[in-house]
Design a protein around this motif. Sequence first.
Motif, PDB file in Angstrom:
ATOM      1  N   ASP A 257       0.857  -1.190   0.167  1.00 29.11           N
ATOM      2  CA  ASP A 257       0.059  -0.030   0.075  1.00 29.11           C
ATOM      3  C   ASP A 257       0.871   1.316  -0.030  1.00 29.11           C
ATOM      4  O   ASP A 257       0.242   2.228  -0.553  1.00 29.11           O
ATOM      5  CB  ASP A 257      -0.983  -0.126   1.123  1.00 29.11           C
ATOM      6  N   SER A 258       2.199   1.145   0.546  1.00 29.04           N
ATOM      7  CA  SER A 258       3.010   2.105   0.654  1.00 29.04           C
ATOM      8  C   SER A 258       4.505   1.665   0.199  1.00 29.04           C
ATOM      9  O   SER A 258       4.809   0.788   0.661  1.00 29.04           O
ATOM     10  CB  SER A 258       2.990   2.790   1.811  1.00 29.04           C
ATOM     11  N   LEU A 259       5.024   1.979  -1.022  1.00 31.96           N
ATOM     12  CA  LEU A 259       6.200   1.568  -1.671  1.00 31.96           C
ATOM     13  C   LEU A 259       7.075   1.976  -0.469  1.00 31.96           C
ATOM     14  O   LEU A 259       6.924   2.928   0.411  1.00 31.96           O
ATOM     15  CB  LEU A 259       6.604   2.229  -2.921  1.00 31.96           C
ATOM     16  N   ASN A 260       8.252   0.994  -0.602  1.00 27.52           N
ATOM     17  CA  ASN A 260       9.541   1.259   0.710  1.00 27.52           C
ATOM     18  C   ASN A 260       9.791   2.653   0.510  1.00 27.52           C
ATOM     19  O   ASN A 260      10.150   3.227   1.694  1.00 27.52           O
ATOM     20  CB  ASN A 260      10.380   0.292   0.045  1.00 27.52           C
ATOM     21  N   ALA A 261      10.009   3.487  -0.476  1.00 33.87           N
ATOM     22  CA  ALA A 261      10.680   4.809  -0.520  1.00 33.87           C
ATOM     23  C   ALA A 261       9.482   5.910  -0.392  1.00 33.87           C
ATOM     24  O   ALA A 261       9.959   7.107  -0.237  1.00 33.87           O
ATOM     25  CB  ALA A 261      11.332   4.903  -1.882  1.00 33.87           C
ATOM     26  N   THR A 266       7.864  11.260   1.135  1.00 31.50           N
ATOM     27  CA  THR A 266       7.057  12.086   1.831  1.00 31.50           C
ATOM     28  C   THR A 266       7.700  13.136   2.965  1.00 31.50           C
ATOM     29  O   THR A 266       7.466  14.509   2.736  1.00 31.50           O
ATOM     30  CB  THR A 266       6.069  11.384   2.556  1.00 31.50           C
ATOM     31  N   LYS A 267       8.834  12.684   3.618  1.00 34.24           N
ATOM     32  CA  LYS A 267       9.553  13.275   4.608  1.00 34.24           C
ATOM     33  C   LYS A 267      10.476  14.337   3.743  1.00 34.24           C
ATOM     34  O   LYS A 267      10.765  15.468   4.152  1.00 34.24           O
ATOM     35  CB  LYS A 267      10.071  12.477   5.668  1.00 34.24           C
ATOM     36  N   LEU A 268      11.092  13.688   2.617  1.00 29.61           N
ATOM     37  CA  LEU A 268      12.172  14.332   1.917  1.00 29.61           C
ATOM     38  C   LEU A 268      11.533  15.522   1.390  1.00 29.61           C
ATOM     39  O   LEU A 268      12.208  16.768   1.397  1.00 29.61           O
ATOM     40  CB  LEU A 268      12.990  13.459   0.940  1.00 29.61           C
ATOM     41  N   CYS A 369      17.165   8.331   0.464  1.00 33.59           N
ATOM     42  CA  CYS A 369      15.867   8.091  -0.145  1.00 33.59           C
ATOM     43  C   CYS A 369      15.903   7.440  -1.533  1.00 33.59           C
ATOM     44  O   CYS A 369      15.120   6.392  -1.986  1.00 33.59           O
ATOM     45  CB  CYS A 369      15.030   9.178  -0.212  1.00 33.59           C
ATOM     46  N   LEU A 370      16.849   7.887  -2.177  1.00 34.25           N
ATOM     47  CA  LEU A 370      17.240   7.204  -3.626  1.00 34.25           C
ATOM     48  C   LEU A 370      17.809   5.876  -3.411  1.00 34.25           C
ATOM     49  O   LEU A 370      17.517   5.153  -4.290  1.00 34.25           O
ATOM     50  CB  LEU A 370      18.159   8.372  -4.509  1.00 34.25           C
ATOM     51  N   THR A 371      18.611   5.541  -2.532  1.00 35.01           N
ATOM     52  CA  THR A 371      19.108   4.252  -2.258  1.00 35.01           C
ATOM     53  C   THR A 371      17.759   3.346  -2.088  1.00 35.01           C
ATOM     54  O   THR A 371      17.994   2.187  -2.512  1.00 35.01           O
ATOM     55  CB  THR A 371      20.007   4.211  -1.148  1.00 35.01           C
ATOM     56  N   VAL A 372      16.925   3.665  -1.212  1.00 34.94           N
ATOM     57  CA  VAL A 372      15.921   2.903  -0.637  1.00 34.94           C
ATOM     58  C   VAL A 372      15.079   2.690  -1.842  1.00 34.94           C
ATOM     59  O   VAL A 372      14.130   1.564  -2.131  1.00 34.94           O
ATOM     60  CB  VAL A 372      14.854   3.577   0.308  1.00 34.94           C
ATOM     61  N   LEU A 373      14.735   3.784  -2.946  1.00 30.65           N
ATOM     62  CA  LEU A 373      14.139   3.509  -3.995  1.00 30.65           C
ATOM     63  C   LEU A 373      14.481   2.526  -4.966  1.00 30.65           C
ATOM     64  O   LEU A 373      13.594   1.945  -5.764  1.00 30.65           O
ATOM     65  CB  LEU A 373      14.255   5.100  -4.935  1.00 30.65           C
ATOM     66  N   GLN A 374      15.783   2.134  -4.947  1.00 30.60           N
ATOM     67  CA  GLN A 374      15.997   1.054  -5.914  1.00 30.60           C
ATOM     68  C   GLN A 374      15.587  -0.247  -5.715  1.00 30.60           C
ATOM     69  O   GLN A 374      15.135  -1.159  -6.579  1.00 30.60           O
ATOM     70  CB  GLN A 374      17.840   0.745  -5.697  1.00 30.60           C
ATOM     71  N   SER A 375      15.013  -0.778  -4.240  1.00 27.44           N
ATOM     72  CA  SER A 375      14.158  -1.685  -4.020  1.00 27.44           C
ATOM     73  C   SER A 375      12.963  -1.631  -4.790  1.00 27.44           C
ATOM     74  O   SER A 375      12.343  -2.924  -5.259  1.00 27.44           O
ATOM     75  CB  SER A 375      14.256  -2.102  -2.505  1.00 27.44           C
TER      76      SER A 375
END
Length: 590
Positions: A257-261, A266-268, A369-375
């Motif tokens: 329901d909410s992607l990992n990143a 949202t905070k970024l 955040c960009l690193t988390v986005l890769q998953s």
Amino acid sequence: MKKIILCTGLLIASATLHAQLFSVTESSANPAIVLDLKKNPIVDINSKLTVELDPRKLTSFLAQDKISDPQITARLNALIYILQNQEAILQQLKTPEPGQPVDAKQLNAVSNLMYDFFIKLKQYPDIRKTVDSLYSIYFKNGPTLDKSVYPNPQTYVVKNLSVITDRLVKAIQNDQGINTIKIQLAAFLTTKSERDRKVHIENFDNYSAGNYYEVPRWVSSFSQDDIKAFDQAGQLSSNLNTLIAGNYSALLKQIPDSLNAYSCFTKLISDVQVQMSRDTATVSAEIRDFINTANKQLQQLYTSMRDLQDQKNAGGANVLQQFNEVSSNFLELARDIPVSIQAAENKLSANLVQADAQLKVLIKEMNGCLTVLQSDVTLVKGIYTTVSTLLQPFQGTANSVQQITGNAYSLTLNHLPAKGYIDLKTTGKRENGDEIVIKLISQTLDDSNKNLPGLTLDAATIEMQQVSFYSESNISVILASPIGNSSDVTLKSQFQFAPAGSLLLKFGSRKSRLWNAVNPGIGFTLATPDFNLDGAPDVSYGGVLTLIHNIVSVGLAYNTKTSSSFWFFGLSLPFSTLGLPFGGNVQTQK
């Protein structure tokens, strides 16, 4: 000769098929009455009839004399082959359990399934030519093709599967024009003075300038083997859509329901907004340009993430296409934006970053955040590959086949109205016992070109009667015989001829033809005998019973001049005039 064979085939078919090809309901009755057409039913002379075709029976009937078309059969078999192999491929497709990562192993499995399907296409002679043509196009246009979309020729062929199926479907649709007939539903009224007066059937003919003319209703006619092939293709395409929907639903469960990143972004973005609001006097133009550029690109990526999550609740016929567009946009932004932001960051001097503590924290948060986005990219890429490589092309095949099948019976009769309507009040002058004949007629293209009437496939005769009570008036000649002795009655014989007029009440029957033939009526009579022989008519009134359409009558009356009763019987010609305007009297409308 062909005409003789066609007629013979249809006659044999009609002998073997006992069921009516259409049904008739007296829809104005309460409740509506479904007529038994085998028994020449009786309906109210003022009623409304609904005629309903039975597509399955009609198609089966028309198929009795048809020989399979080799071209249609071959193309249908090619479609069936494609559908069967697609179904087998999707049954092998394994989706990971919710929460489990989509890894390289699964991507390889999808790639292998796609390759297996490609090999199957190459093995079918009637499809191989189109596959080879697509193969050549791939290598010819290779430099201009997006390798992320078409990494190899097999992917290009499968993703352009519509080229193959559309060619087959279009060829089948063109073949249908060769094998067509005209279906006409017609009705005729036969009265005592007129035969075969054309009757209007709403939906099956038009009324223009006072003349009825038939609306052409051309339908395709296939052999029984062709119909079975259509049915098989239709069922396979339906099964395929079910499998596609099931696999797509399972794949969507992989998207949380909410992607990992998502929460990180949202905070970024909130923190970036804070940085944008800093006093311009304390922030250099170089830093402000970097923050503005990052904000714009992060907003785009954040919006695409939100759109992707919304796909879990998306619906509609084009849901796979929508998912592909949204996920492709996400993957493109997730690929390009980190590179763009890194390039903008590299333009900042190291001393400038070290001197601004807030900017230093923001860049660190951004890179995290960009690193988390890769998953998330790995997850979405796996689902996108499956949907775009297998599910969407396969759905295109299924939907294309549904256009010509879905139901072979609706295919062959998709231009015919389901129902026609006859309002007997609009059929003109008619009487009890008149008949309406409904015919289902087929006409080939050859019949039409030669102006031939065609062949009657089925017919039903329906009798009309005034089945509710109604009134009639009748003129007759009676033989009156006085009852008892009266000094004022000076007749020299037992009977006297006299004119009489009657007003009668009657009702008909939907079930008994004997009752309608006897046609009893009861009512009031007015006669003018001359019992005292003074040459002036004696006004007399009484009750009367009539039979056989008023030909025979019998009754009792009272002579007001001689103050005596008499009985009488009479004969009249078998015609009547209108009665009082109530009950079930015959009604005529234009």
